[in-house]
Design an enzyme around this catalytic site. Structure first.
Site, PDB file in Angstrom:
ATOM      1  N   GLU A   1      48.782  47.195  65.996  1.00 29.26           N
ATOM      2  CA  GLU A   1      47.822  46.984  67.077  1.00 29.26           C
ATOM      3  C   GLU A   1      46.442  47.113  66.464  1.00 29.26           C
ATOM      4  O   GLU A   1      46.005  48.207  66.103  1.00 29.26           O
ATOM      5  CB  GLU A   1      48.006  47.998  68.197  1.00 29.26           C
ATOM      6  CG  GLU A   1      47.042  47.738  69.352  1.00 29.26           C
ATOM      7  CD  GLU A   1      47.079  48.813  70.412  1.00 29.26           C
ATOM      8  OE1 GLU A   1      46.006  49.100  70.994  1.00 29.26           O
ATOM      9  OE2 GLU A   1      48.156  49.379  70.651  1.00 29.26           O
TER      10      GLU A   1
ATOM     11  N   CYS B   1      39.604  48.905  71.506  1.00 26.76           N
ATOM     12  CA  CYS B   1      40.043  47.601  70.997  1.00 26.76           C
ATOM     13  C   CYS B   1      39.912  46.525  72.067  1.00 26.76           C
ATOM     14  O   CYS B   1      39.806  45.337  71.750  1.00 26.76           O
ATOM     15  CB  CYS B   1      41.480  47.684  70.486  1.00 26.76           C
ATOM     16  SG  CYS B   1      42.650  48.358  71.682  1.00 26.76           S
TER      17      CYS B   1
END
Length: 466
Positions: free
Chosen positions: A233, A267
């Site tokens: 990720e 993110c």
């Protein structure tokens, strides 16, 4: 050797942790492997009971965690309870869906024979989780809890910026009655992390962090013996598109929060906004006024709403990206005088809104990971907006902001955007019932939802002849 965590807002040492030796690392992995052989045989319902107890034990620590977290990674103390609350809600959902996510898949419609067929979901074994600092509890629970519920053991390497968060998790698991060596916290140097990734007794690796870090982890795993699974990720440069019928009174506050919460260190922070030309002037005016309301300062002050970024190096990188954009023609709309705390040589970075930006600038293509957002006006159609949103090496989330009468248009646009999640009139959010995933440089793999359990197990087919 050891690591020392610096408090972002003061740059003073907070805690120091000693690295294990190679022998100690090897011993920990061996213990995890041995413990997993017993753990995988424990009935799922018993694992779930321990998971519920873990939630209670974690909840009991929240009053101590809030200030501790501000000193580790710089988020204002007034917001830290929200991460804990959201983590517990996410854990509750994962515990609720575990029986369905981990049950055998019965095959009954292949042919008319009386043969029995089913597919089991088998744990990988030992899973190495390399966690980030920006949401250390939220991101950890995405992989740690389903991994343990599925019958794996976990070697947990926290970020050196947030070592105490891992120790809080370990304490909660221990008090909940989790058997020894099922969840182990190891503070590791880069070299030791590489050794752990390449150890043949580690069966799967989950990494959350930068693209550079993800490539390194993937490379270490590829050079190891065998074929080790790796979930990544990574970063994002998440776009938002404001259509000509969007309600600015609701849209602007949500996008300001999506851009600046956690000092933009998420993110899925909104880093670039494309506004239809009919809405542009009004949108920018409202956005700037909303941004000016932030109070930047010491995150342990309960009145502060914007803290420092995580480090001096991060602050320097963000300032350079903005300076380069301004040199290329971008315009800053937030006066520096409004945020005098944001000085060179500190980790305090003022929130900033840039206009006159374009895709020739590094600022609009590469992740900033700071409280800066770019707004583009040159959007005259939905097609142009989609092209701009897709013009990125990243693909984590995207959001479209439009009126209720245009939901059919949203459905059409959503199918054209290269991203892991697309939102309608929402942003910067993770729903545990949905698969959290990305495309392009935002990584590979999935967490949350039933799909997150699939990543942490492998299918094993069983055929029983009648």
């Amino acid at each position: 050797m050891s690591q020392t965590t610096l408090i972002p807002h003061s740059q003073r040492p907070l805690v120091t942790r000693t690295y294990p030796s190679l022998e100690q690392l090897s011993d920990s992995i061996g213990k995890a492997r041995e413990a997993q052989r017993k753990w995988r045989r424990m009935p799922l319902e018993d694992r779930i009971v321990i998971g519920r107890k873990f939630m209670k034990e974690f909840q009991a620590q929240v009053p101590e965690i809030t200030l501790e977290l501000s000193n580790q990674m710089g988020r204002p103390v007034k917001f830290n309870h929200l991460e804990c609350k959201t983590m517990l809600a996410r854990a509750d959902h994962l515990l609720n869906i575990a029986p369905t996510a981990l049950k055998d898949v019965e095959i009954s419609d292949y042919d008319k024979s009386s043969n029995t067929r089913f597919i089991q979901r088998v744990p990988h074994g030992v899973i190495l989780v390399i966690a980030p600092w920006n949401y250390p509890f939220l991101v950890a629970i995405n992989s740690v809890l389903p991994a343990i519920l599925a019958g794996n053991t976990v070697i947990f390497k926290p970020s050196p910026q947030t070592p105490l968060t891992a120790e809080r998790l370990a304490a909660a698991w221990s008090r909940a009655g989790l058997p020894e060596d099922i969840f182990q916290v190891l503070h590791l140097s880069p070299d030791l992390t590489e050794k752990a990734i390449q150890d043949t007794r580690v069966n799967f690796v989950v990494f959350t962090g930068s693209v550079k870090g993800g490539k390194a982890v993937d490379n270490f795993a590829a050079r190891a013996e065998g074929f080790k699974g790796v979930a990544l990720e990574l970063g994002g440069k998440d776009p938002a598109y404001v259509r000509d019928d969007a309600d600015l009174n609701s849209t602007v506050p949500e996008l300001v929060d999506g851009a600046f919460f956690n000092s933009g260190q998420s993110c899925c922070s909104v880093e670039r906004i494309y506004v239809h030309e009919a809405q542009y002037d009004a949108f920018v005016q409202k956005f700037v006024e909303e941004t000016k309301q932030y109070k930047l300062g010491d995150p342990t002050d309960p009145t502060v709403t914007l803290g420092p970024v995580v480090s001096l190096a991060s602050a320097q990188r963000i300032r350079k990206q903005v300076a380069d954009a301004v040199a290329a023609g971008a315009k800053e709309l937030i006066p520096s005088t409004l945020f005098p705390t944001a000085k060179d040589g500190t980790a305090f970075v003022a929130p900033q809104v840039l206009v006159n930006v374009n895709h020739s600038m590094d600022f609009m293509k590469e992740e900033t990971f700071g409280p800066i957002v770019g707004i583009m006006k040159q959007v005259t159609s939905d097609l142009e907006a989609v092209e701009l949103m897709n013009d990125s090496p990243y693909g984590l989330t995207a959001s479209i902001w439009t009126g209720p009468q245009s939901k059919s248009v949203f459905n059409q646009l959503a199918s054209e955007i290269d991203t892991g999640t697309v939102f309608l009139n929402k942003c910067d959010s993770v729903d545990p019932s949905l698969a959290w995933t990305g495309v392009k440089d935002s990584g590979r793999g999935v967490s949350c939802s039933e799909f997150g359990f699939d990543q942490l197990t492998r299918p094993k087919s069983v055929f029983i002849k009648a």
